[in-house]
Design a protein around this motif. Structure first.
Motif: not given
Ligand SMILES: [Mg+2]
Ligand SMILES: Nc1ncnc2c1ncn2[C@@H]1O[C@H](COP(=O)(O)OP(=O)(O)O)[C@@H](O)[C@H]1O
Lengths: 168, 243
Positions: B44-46, B89-91, B165-168
């Protein structure tokens, strides 16, 4: 319904109709409101078990009414109930049954089953969200119940993901 | 709006090649909200990083607003993102030596907005996310949940055509998640296109469509149906209290 009735009677003696009203006030729409008949049947059983006793109270130009009060045995049963840890929900999932048995039924496409179920859970979640929107923010009992339902649904979804990873 | 064709990513770090995304086709229409779900490690993130030009593709094509984007250089992508893409970003990736307010205003200023407009937009977004009090803090003074919301405000500062958005809500408790959900719902109703990775069923349930990834491939791509519900339903419909 036995224990909620004992709990209400621990506060003060009451007759059947007052108990029905108290249940409604305490839980609002969150508790499927019992009909008065169910309440009297339950009170009768509690009386037979020695947990409550009834006294007849005379009323002018109406039939006597029965006022119920808690006995010492009733209080003990109530305390034991409150005191003991409550059983967690058991996983009793019809979908999981379908998923495991699918190949035996000739429907071997577990992937499709999981996908459909995921979308169904998300529909349910959307429905809960709308319910939360419409619920009076002051109604804490209802709000917490909706939140609980959402958390359970999230757990179901996470589990579904595990099933998809492992069964394919 | 955005289109991926046969997108592939194979990481090659040291030993064995890791195929993270294995031939993904996706079309997202303008104004659509697509949620991407799938187990950890499913790519997913990629995938969303590639859509935002933050990770190079191994093969395949990316089209943004009718223009080929995967062939752009790093600086070409930077310009495109500034103009059109907001990324959460997730982080978080906040700039640590700038205030929260500056973090949020920066993309708008870089995108050519006037200082006044950038400030107004920042004030609006921080207020929507319950962060107006934190404007002059440094990111390091904020909790994870607060940083995550700042990252969302920053991504929306520029009113981007596309929000990625990655896991916001990955670091948020349920009340903060609600603020984020409200804002996402609001910008979506105003026509914001959103592609968002999430594990959170509440976030995903707001999307028009859910795409499920497994082992770097799409295994499901379909809208979320509406439930036919009895009108005037209440909390009593969903509980079964025992006892
Ligand atoms: Mg991820
Ligand atoms: N920078 C990297 N180098 C090597 N492998 C990576 C890198 N980033 C991710 N991976 C691998 O690619 C796969 C997909 O990862 P990722 O896209 O982060 O999945 P998800 O976001 O769904 O958890 C995983 O096997 C992961 O270990």
């Amino acid at each position: 319904m036995r224990l909620p009735l004992l709990a209400l009677l621990a506060k003060e003696p009451a007759h059947g109709y007052e108990l029905k009203q108290a249940l409604e006030v305490t839980f609002g729409s969150a508790y499927p409101s019992p009909n008065i008949g169910q309440i009297y049947v339950t009170l009768g059983r509690l009386e037979k078990d020695g947990f409550v006793r009834a006294v007849d109270v005379e009323q002018s130009n109406r039939p006597n009414k029965k006022v119920y009060y808690l006995t010492a045995a009733g209080r003990e049963a109530l305390e034991a109930w409150v005191d003991e840890p409550t059983e967690g929900p058991r996983v009793r999932d019809e979908f999981f049954m379908k998923l495991v048995l699918a190949p035996l039924t000739g429907i071997s496409d577990r992937m499709a089953l999981v996908n459909r179920q995921r979308r169904h859970y998300l529909s349910l979640m959307r429905d809960l969200d709308e319910l939360a929107e419409r619920t009076d923010p002051g109604n804490r009992v209802a709000r917490l119940l909706i939140e609980g339902a959402m958390l359970h649904l999230q757990a179901d979804l996470d589990w579904l993901e595990r099933c998809q990873e492992d069964l394919n | 709006m955005i289109r991926a064709i046969g997108l592939v990513k194979i990481y090659q770090t040291g030993g064995l090649p890791v195929p993270a995304v294995r031939g993904v086709d996706l079309v997202v229409e303008p104004g659509e909200f697509v949620a991407i779900m799938g187990p950890s490690g499913s790519g997913k993130s990629t995938f969303v990083h590639m859509l935002g030009g933050l990770e190079t593709r191994t093969s395949g094509e990316i089209w943004l607003d009718g223009k080929r984007a995967d062939t752009l250089s790093e600086s070409g992508w930077a310009v495109l993102r500034r103009q059109k893409v907001g990324f959460v970003f997730q982080f978080f990736n906040l700039v640590t030596n700038m205030t929260v307010a500056d973090n949020v205003e920066l993309p708008a200023l870089l995108g050519g907005a006037s200082p006044k407009h950038a400030r107004e937009r920042r004030e609006y977004l921080l207020a929507e996310l319950g962060l107006e009090e934190r404007a002059s803090a440094a990111p390091g003074q904020l909790s994870g949940g607060e940083q995550q919301r700042v990252a969302l405000a920053r991504a929306l500062a520029n009113q981007p055509r596309l929000l990625l958005a990655d896991e916001p809500t990955g670091n948020l408790d349920s009340r903060n998640t609600r603020d984020v959900l409200k804002l996402l719902g609001k910008v979506h109703r105003q026509g914001q296109t959103i592609v968002l990775v999430t594990h959170d069923a509440r976030v995903a349930s707001m999307a028009d469509r859910v795409v499920s990834l497994l082992d770097g491939q799409i295994v499901d791509d379909a809208p979320i149906a509406r439930i036919q519900r009895r009108p005037g339903g209440t909390a009593g419909d969903i509980v079964e209290l025992r006892g």
